[in-house]
Design a protein around this motif. Structure first.
Motif, PDB file in Angstrom:
ATOM      1  N   ALA A  45      -6.415  -0.478  -5.627  1.00  0.00           N
ATOM      2  CA  ALA A  45      -6.156   0.538  -4.607  1.00  0.00           C
ATOM      3  C   ALA A  45      -7.013   0.293  -3.375  1.00  0.00           C
ATOM      4  CB  ALA A  45      -6.413   1.933  -5.174  1.00  0.00           C
ATOM      5  N   LEU A  46      -8.277  -0.106  -3.605  1.00  0.00           N
ATOM      6  CA  LEU A  46      -9.175  -0.393  -2.487  1.00  0.00           C
ATOM      7  C   LEU A  46      -8.663  -1.582  -1.678  1.00  0.00           C
ATOM      8  CD1 LEU A  46     -11.805   0.245  -0.995  1.00  0.00           C
ATOM      9  CD2 LEU A  46     -12.992  -1.286  -2.594  1.00  0.00           C
ATOM     10  N   ARG A  47      -8.169  -2.612  -2.371  1.00  0.00           N
ATOM     11  CA  ARG A  47      -7.617  -3.765  -1.656  1.00  0.00           C
ATOM     12  C   ARG A  47      -6.392  -3.365  -0.825  1.00  0.00           C
ATOM     13  NH1 ARG A  47      -9.267  -6.645  -6.330  1.00  0.00           N
ATOM     14  NH2 ARG A  47      -7.208  -6.546  -7.330  1.00  0.00           N
ATOM     15  N   ALA A  48      -5.642  -2.412  -1.312  1.00  0.00           N
ATOM     16  CA  ALA A  48      -4.481  -1.921  -0.548  1.00  0.00           C
ATOM     17  C   ALA A  48      -4.929  -1.323   0.773  1.00  0.00           C
ATOM     18  CB  ALA A  48      -3.720  -0.880  -1.380  1.00  0.00           C
ATOM     19  N   MET A  49      -5.988  -0.523   0.743  1.00  0.00           N
ATOM     20  CA  MET A  49      -6.483   0.092   1.978  1.00  0.00           C
ATOM     21  C   MET A  49      -7.146  -0.949   2.876  1.00  0.00           C
ATOM     22  SD  MET A  49      -5.531   3.247   1.826  1.00  0.00           S
ATOM     23  CE  MET A  49      -4.065   2.548   1.032  1.00  0.00           C
ATOM     24  N   GLU A  50      -7.813  -1.943   2.260  1.00  0.00           N
ATOM     25  CA  GLU A  50      -8.452  -3.000   3.055  1.00  0.00           C
ATOM     26  C   GLU A  50      -7.405  -3.815   3.819  1.00  0.00           C
ATOM     27  OE1 GLU A  50     -12.419  -3.861   0.284  1.00  0.00           O
ATOM     28  OE2 GLU A  50     -10.580  -5.059   0.016  1.00  0.00           O
ATOM     29  N   SER A  51      -6.195  -3.950   3.224  1.00  0.00           N
ATOM     30  CA  SER A  51      -5.149  -4.723   3.901  1.00  0.00           C
ATOM     31  C   SER A  51      -4.668  -4.046   5.177  1.00  0.00           C
ATOM     32  CB  SER A  51      -3.960  -4.931   2.947  1.00  0.00           C
ATOM     33  OG  SER A  51      -3.275  -3.709   2.711  1.00  0.00           O
ATOM     34  N   LEU A  52      -4.924  -2.730   5.302  1.00  0.00           N
ATOM     35  CA  LEU A  52      -4.538  -1.980   6.496  1.00  0.00           C
ATOM     36  C   LEU A  52      -5.710  -1.764   7.453  1.00  0.00           C
ATOM     37  CD1 LEU A  52      -2.521   0.841   4.656  1.00  0.00           C
ATOM     38  CD2 LEU A  52      -1.534  -1.128   5.849  1.00  0.00           C
TER      39      LEU A  52
ATOM     40  N   PRO B 252       0.824  -1.214   0.000  1.00  0.00           N
ATOM     41  CA  PRO B 252       0.000   0.000   0.000  1.00  0.00           C
ATOM     42  C   PRO B 252       0.857   1.263   0.000  1.00  0.00           C
ATOM     43  CG  PRO B 252      -0.757  -1.553   1.672  1.00  0.00           C
ATOM     44  CD  PRO B 252       0.564  -2.061   1.180  1.00  0.00           C
ATOM     45  N   THR B 253       0.344   2.321  -0.616  1.00  0.00           N
ATOM     46  CA  THR B 253       1.056   3.597  -0.721  1.00  0.00           C
ATOM     47  C   THR B 253       0.070   4.754  -0.577  1.00  0.00           C
ATOM     48  OG1 THR B 253       0.741   3.877  -3.101  1.00  0.00           O
ATOM     49  CG2 THR B 253       2.632   2.531  -2.403  1.00  0.00           C
ATOM     50  N   PRO B 254       0.592   5.993  -0.376  1.00  0.00           N
ATOM     51  CA  PRO B 254      -0.306   7.155  -0.376  1.00  0.00           C
ATOM     52  C   PRO B 254      -1.048   7.336  -1.695  1.00  0.00           C
ATOM     53  CG  PRO B 254       1.766   7.708   0.681  1.00  0.00           C
ATOM     54  CD  PRO B 254       1.946   6.337   0.093  1.00  0.00           C
ATOM     55  N   THR B 255      -0.444   6.917  -2.807  1.00  0.00           N
ATOM     56  CA  THR B 255      -1.141   7.015  -4.097  1.00  0.00           C
ATOM     57  C   THR B 255      -2.407   6.167  -4.083  1.00  0.00           C
ATOM     58  OG1 THR B 255       0.886   7.477  -5.323  1.00  0.00           O
ATOM     59  CG2 THR B 255      -0.953   6.556  -6.578  1.00  0.00           C
ATOM     60  N   ASP B 256      -2.325   4.968  -3.506  1.00  0.00           N
ATOM     61  CA  ASP B 256      -3.529   4.143  -3.377  1.00  0.00           C
ATOM     62  C   ASP B 256      -4.589   4.856  -2.545  1.00  0.00           C
ATOM     63  OD1 ASP B 256      -2.587   1.751  -4.773  1.00  0.00           O
ATOM     64  OD2 ASP B 256      -1.215   1.503  -3.082  1.00  0.00           O
ATOM     65  N   ALA B 257      -4.148   5.524  -1.479  1.00  0.00           N
ATOM     66  CA  ALA B 257      -5.090   6.254  -0.625  1.00  0.00           C
ATOM     67  C   ALA B 257      -5.775   7.376  -1.395  1.00  0.00           C
ATOM     68  CB  ALA B 257      -4.356   6.811   0.596  1.00  0.00           C
ATOM     69  N   LEU B 258      -5.018   8.092  -2.194  1.00  0.00           N
ATOM     70  CA  LEU B 258      -5.582   9.195  -2.991  1.00  0.00           C
ATOM     71  C   LEU B 258      -6.603   8.678  -3.996  1.00  0.00           C
ATOM     72  CD1 LEU B 258      -2.264  11.174  -3.545  1.00  0.00           C
ATOM     73  CD2 LEU B 258      -4.269  12.034  -2.316  1.00  0.00           C
ATOM     74  N   ILE B 259      -6.353   7.511  -4.544  1.00  0.00           N
ATOM     75  CA  ILE B 259      -7.297   6.920  -5.505  1.00  0.00           C
ATOM     76  C   ILE B 259      -8.589   6.521  -4.809  1.00  0.00           C
ATOM     77  CG2 ILE B 259      -7.662   4.944  -7.044  1.00  0.00           C
ATOM     78  CD1 ILE B 259      -4.616   5.066  -7.625  1.00  0.00           C
ATOM     79  N   VAL B 260      -8.465   5.893  -3.639  1.00  0.00           N
ATOM     80  CA  VAL B 260      -9.658   5.465  -2.889  1.00  0.00           C
ATOM     81  C   VAL B 260     -10.511   6.660  -2.482  1.00  0.00           C
ATOM     82  CG1 VAL B 260     -10.408   4.453  -0.689  1.00  0.00           C
ATOM     83  CG2 VAL B 260      -8.690   3.291  -2.096  1.00  0.00           C
ATOM     84  N   LEU B 261      -9.861   7.774  -2.147  1.00  0.00           N
ATOM     85  CA  LEU B 261     -10.603   8.983  -1.759  1.00  0.00           C
ATOM     86  C   LEU B 261     -11.211   9.705  -2.961  1.00  0.00           C
ATOM     87  CD1 LEU B 261      -8.226  10.478   0.970  1.00  0.00           C
ATOM     88  CD2 LEU B 261     -10.400   9.271   1.319  1.00  0.00           C
ATOM     89  N   GLY B 262     -10.904   9.266  -4.159  1.00  0.00           N
ATOM     90  CA  GLY B 262     -11.446   9.894  -5.362  1.00  0.00           C
ATOM     91  C   GLY B 262     -10.709  11.142  -5.785  1.00  0.00           C
TER      92      GLY B 262
END
Length: 552
Positions: free
Chosen positions: A353-360, A333-343
């Motif tokens: 990207a959503l799976r990256a945030m789900e892993s945390l 997971p990275t901040p880029t994934d977070a930015l994508i999930v937030l739209g």
């Protein structure tokens, strides 16, 4: 037309420019084992064969030298130092690698102790046995008289592949920093020289005879062949490229701050009334305090691809980069994934990207969206905190810009300029934390390449006039000439300007970009027997960093 190329750790960016406008831009992946191929692919991505025939200049910025120092990929160096009295050898940098020899010039450039041939012959035999053929030679007052350095260098002709002499690196007095600078110059010389050879092949492959420059730490350019002698000047050219790219968007009447948010790091720079701040003594890299003239930047290990993980129940962002964001098939997971999930960022694969945030999210007992928001909030807060810390540190001492020392200046930024891939998605939030309006320039993702393309050639020259001995010395190249005992300061400045222009033109500067400044001027009386017997006049001149006047 002008071609600007920035060889970064992750991507090699390129822009084709005309009349200060980007015609085409590109990003290609950097292959650290094939820099020549990267540069060629970056060129072909933006320039047709017809464009290439119309090029007037090519400028390259690169992290190659910086990475070599940061990763300690340095060649062995035979470090020869003429210390003389006054400083304990153990207090000098690189003391454990230093070979001390006899030979000493005093502060006025007069020989106080001669070289000893037996010592030099013993070193020659030792270096031959140890297979060390890269040398660095430094004398304490070599900027006042380089004869000892020149003689030692000549002694190793035929055995050494390269000898870096201290007075060539800087005409400024600071013996410890000159040792570190000359050592690094020798330690990266072979690596840099190979790159220069590759760039010669690159030009041959293009089939054109066009000036090719490389960016230096001070935001100026140097001819790539000339840089073979001074590779240390190209250290930290990447952050300098950002500053030169940002410069057209900086207010000329107010202080500003810029952030360059990359995949691995975020670089921060400050501007006083439109002018970039300068490291007054020289840049520091990996603990080496040098005399390398450089722009003031601060790099923090935080970027769009920083590894995000949960440690002891708390989020940790960076400092490592494990690869691209998971949205781009990266491993973590990275901040880029977070930015994508937030739209905020409409890029990559949103499901990944959503799976990256789900892993945390599970270990934090939060939703993926809450985790994503926490990551972005923490990233922006860390950047804003570091900006404020940098401003406070600058305001605690004299402020130097590329033009001058600003007496009593208190930096008070009025705008934030954000560049780099993630910049459009976090600029407003960082700006709000700093209470500053945020600007994201057009084409900010390739701003390093455009900054390199527009940078002018810079040169510095230090002169020392001793009217008692009727001698004028040019520190960087060791030249001397006879002068009148009645010579004036203005006459010395005029002589220096003439020589500076010669050097600048030899380095590739165009007539329209030759703005000479007197950066420093000091005059002292020479006293003997209670009487003034002459003057000691020191002058430092520069072609100041900046952007070329026009682009063809």
């Amino acid at each position: 037309m002008i071609l600007g190329i920035d060889v970064g750790g992750t991507h090699t960016d390129s822009v084709l420019m005309q009349n200060r406008k980007i015609i085409r831009k590109s990003k290609v992946l950097t292959d650290k084992n094939d820099i020549l191929g990267c540069v060629m692919r970056a060129t072909q991505a933006v320039a047709t064969p017809d464009d290439i025939r119309q090029l007037h200049r090519i400028v390259l910025s690169t992290t190659i030298s910086t990475n070599a120092v940061a990763q300690n990929q340095l060649d062995p160096v035979g470090l020869i130092v003429m210390n003389g009295p006054g400083v304990s050898p153990k207090d000098l940098p690189l003391a454990d690698q230093t070979h001390l020899i006899a030979g000493y010039m005093n502060h006025r450039g007069k020989e106080a102790e001669a070289l000893e041939d037996d010592e030099l012959e013993a070193l020659k035999q030792q270096f031959r046995a140890d297979k060390i053929d890269n040398l660095a030679v430094i004398g304490k007052f070599s900027t006042r008289n380089p004869v000892h350095e020149q003689e030692v260098g000549a002694y190793f002709d035929g055995q050494a592949s390269h000898v870096s002499l201290g007075h060539h690196q800087s005409g400024v007095l600071n013996f410890p920093r000159r040792i570190a600078t000359t050592y690094l110059n020798a330690a990266i010389w072979r690596l840099h020289s190979r790159m220069v050879d590759q760039l010669a092949s690159y030009l041959q492959g293009l089939g054109v005879d066009v000036p090719l420059f490389i960016l230096k730490a001070d935001g100026g350019t140097i001819g790539v062949e000339q840089s073979r002698k001074y590779p240390v000047q190209t250290i930290l050219s990447g952050p300098a490229a950002t500053i030169m790219g940002v410069l057209p968007f900086v207010s000329s009447t107010a202080d500003s701050v810029s952030i360059d948010v990359g995949g691995t790091t975020t670089d921060i720079a400050l501007f006083a009334d439109g002018a970039p701040l300068l490291e007054p003594q020289g840049v520091e890299i990996e603990g080496h305090k040098t005399l390398i003239r450089g722009l003031l930047t601060h790099s923090m290990a935080l970027g769009g691809d920083s590894h995000v993980q949960v440690i002891d129940g708390a989020l940790q962002i960076g400092p490592e980069r494990k690869g691209s964001a998971m949205a781009f098939d990266g491993p973590v997971p990275t901040p880029t994934d977070a930015l994508i999930v937030l739209g905020r960022a409409n890029i990559g694969d949103q499901a990944k990207a959503l799976r990256a945030m789900e892993s945390l999210a599970g270990s934090l007992q939060q939703t993926p969206q809450q985790v994503a928001q926490a990551i972005v909030d923490a990233m922006c807060a860390r950047i804003a905190t570091k900006v404020n810390e940098m401003i406070a540190e600058v305001n605690s001492k004299p402020v130097y810009t590329i033009h001058e020392l600003l007496e009593g200046k208190v930096l008070n930024p009025q705008q934030l300029i954000a560049v780099g891939g993630p910049a459009p998605y976090i600029a407003e939030q960082v700006g709000a934390l700093l209470a500053l309006p945020a600007i994201v320039p057009q084409d900010s993702e390739v701003i390093n390449a455009s900054g390199a393309a527009m940078a002018r050639t810079t040169v510095e020259l230090n002169l020392l006039a001793d009217t008692e001995s009727q001698q004028l010395s040019f520190a960087e190249d060791g030249r001397k000439q006879k002068i009148s005992s009645r010579i004036s300061v203005d006459e010395i400045v005029d002589i220096g300007k003439e020589r500076l222009l010669e050097i600048a033109k030899a380095a590739g500067a165009r007539d329209e970009d030759l703005e000479v400044e007197v950066a420093d001027l000091q005059s002292f009386n020479v006293i003997h027997g209670y009487a003034t017997t002459g003057k000691n006049i020191r002058v430092r001149l520069q072609i100041k960093p900046g952007l070329i006047k026009q682009q063809q």
